[in-house]
Design an enzyme around this catalytic site. Sequence first.
Site, short mmCIF file in Angstrom:
data_model
loop_
_atom_site.label_atom_id
_atom_site.label_comp_id
_atom_site.label_asym_id
_atom_site.label_seq_id
_atom_site.Cartn_x
_atom_site.Cartn_y
_atom_site.Cartn_z
N LEU A 41 0.86 -1.19 0.00
CA LEU A 41 0.00 0.00 0.00
C LEU A 41 0.89 1.23 0.00
CD1 LEU A 41 -2.97 0.85 2.35
CD2 LEU A 41 -0.88 2.21 2.51
N ASN A 42 0.48 2.28 -0.76
CA ASN A 42 1.12 3.58 -0.55
C ASN A 42 0.07 4.69 -0.52
OD1 ASN A 42 1.81 2.64 -3.49
ND2 ASN A 42 2.15 4.85 -3.67
N ASP A 43 0.09 5.66 -1.40
CA ASP A 43 -0.67 6.89 -1.24
C ASP A 43 -2.17 6.67 -1.03
OD1 ASP A 43 1.81 7.47 -2.29
OD2 ASP A 43 1.08 8.76 -3.89
N GLN A 59 -3.32 3.51 -3.17
CA GLN A 59 -2.42 2.85 -4.11
C GLN A 59 -2.13 1.44 -3.61
OE1 GLN A 59 -0.26 4.46 -7.12
NE2 GLN A 59 -2.46 4.84 -7.09
N TYR A 102 -1.86 5.59 -11.18
CA TYR A 102 -1.16 6.33 -10.14
C TYR A 102 -2.15 7.23 -9.38
CZ TYR A 102 3.55 4.84 -11.55
OH TYR A 102 4.70 4.12 -11.80
N SER A 103 -1.61 8.06 -8.52
CA SER A 103 -2.44 8.80 -7.56
C SER A 103 -3.35 9.83 -8.22
CB SER A 103 -1.56 9.47 -6.53
OG SER A 103 -1.00 8.52 -5.66
N ARG A 170 2.08 14.53 -12.46
CA ARG A 170 1.18 13.52 -11.89
C ARG A 170 0.40 14.05 -10.69
NH1 ARG A 170 6.37 11.44 -11.54
NH2 ARG A 170 7.40 11.47 -9.50
N ASP A 171 -0.52 13.20 -10.24
CA ASP A 171 -1.28 13.36 -8.99
C ASP A 171 -2.28 14.51 -9.04
OD1 ASP A 171 0.58 11.41 -8.28
OD2 ASP A 171 1.86 12.81 -7.19
N GLU A 227 5.60 16.14 -5.58
CA GLU A 227 4.56 15.12 -5.73
C GLU A 227 3.33 15.48 -4.89
OE1 GLU A 227 6.07 10.89 -7.06
OE2 GLU A 227 6.38 11.17 -4.92
#
Length: 480
Positions: A41-43, A59, A102-103, A170-171, A227
């Site tokens: 797991l991340n963001d 994520q 992605y995020s 991104r993001d 980011e």
Amino acid sequence: MSVLGKTLKKAIKKLEKESLSNVKNDKYRLNYHLMPPIGWLNDPNGLCYYKNEYNIFFQYSPFEVNGGLKFWGHYKTKDLINYRYVGVSVYPDEKYDCHGVYSGSTFIEDDKMYIYYTGNIESRGDYDYINEGRESNTVLIISDDGINFDNKKCIMEMKDYPDGITNHIRDPKVWKEGDVYYMIQGVRRNTKPNNKGAAIIFTSEDKVHWKYLSMINSKEDFAYMWECPDLFKIDGQYILMTCPQGVKRVESLYENIYLNGYFIIPEDNLKNDITVNEFFILDKGFDFYAPQTFIDENNNRVMIGWMGLPDIDEEYANNTKTWQHCLTIARTLSFKNNKVYQTPHKSLEKLRKNTLSVEDIKNNNINSYEVLIDVKDSKDLQIIISEGLFIKHQNNKFILEFIGDIGKTIGCGRTKRSVELNTINNLRIFVDTSSVEIFVNDGSDVFTTRYYPLSQSLKIEGDVSYAIYKLDSFGIQIEA
């Protein structure tokens, strides 16, 4: 859903089902933090309150414990205490996102979810993956029910972004002011001699077609990439929250490999380029990154972060086997004294059970509790968790440090984090099976860390008064 998406969905459900019992038996699984069912797991992504439920996307790399192909996992909750894991909601199954979803963020309007995220594409070959060899596409999904997420559309690709940036963009985070929709994304600018991080703002009249508006940039060179940008007003002040990469490390100031924090935006006019100056750290501990905010049902600005960091393998690790990382507790934000304050979300008080003594924690091996400490004199303050994690005030510094052989073992490479601080008035500490979150002086400063204790104990020394509450676990239902 595409054929690829259906295949991935079936494979992930099978993997999660087969792994459930082994993962549950891991002694370091947390009690009141959200974790991946399996893998990485991340963001936190797409955080929102929609149709009387909070949606917590994240994520997720189910096939790789150390991170890999990214999906969006999905929790739902009505009260931020009892959750349903509803599986993966967004899959990398189209030509514009097939190397990772992605995020991104969720914007709510007209009783619909508008989900914006970065679709990642990477080519094989001899590329630097900065100016060539990758694509960052902005993708939109519109959901009428918060359950079905099949309606994908690529709304921006590399040719649609402004000149002067690399392929690192991104993001997306989207919001509305008046009749105008805004989107902010983090970028790595193609500046010389060194790349420079920034955030760029787009506007739209229909949430689909977007035009570049302006850039937020630092006065001095500050990081090569920003980011996870999140731009919002709190108590009347614009705040840009972001995670800069490539900042020189400075003791008691910028201590982690990548930073988390915010700039105070000096003006309200987003139509013109904005220059920002001082960067403030949100969480000064070992394990915090990629926070995102949302508005709760009571109109509070609430933040959840990833309790982890990218690219830290050479410094410290996590002592888990088939899964890795978790999200932080929810934190309510406020702005006062020219600073962002973080306090644990009010919902967490529902987890409180009986009060404890320090002896209860050791004698009953209690691994989930909250400590509230009023400090009369911080000169001799020292708190020791599980014999190796020390919290203290020394030489006008607040210090979080893993000490001795036990500290070395339970910290898994983590050493010391600190901040210049003249006085400590109060502390609020949340201890879970393998995490500690510390709120100093009503949330003026915060420290978050993972740790992997051999046994449970707590010592509190100094001129203080305190209360300890045993905390219950989140209720988590996994839907088939």
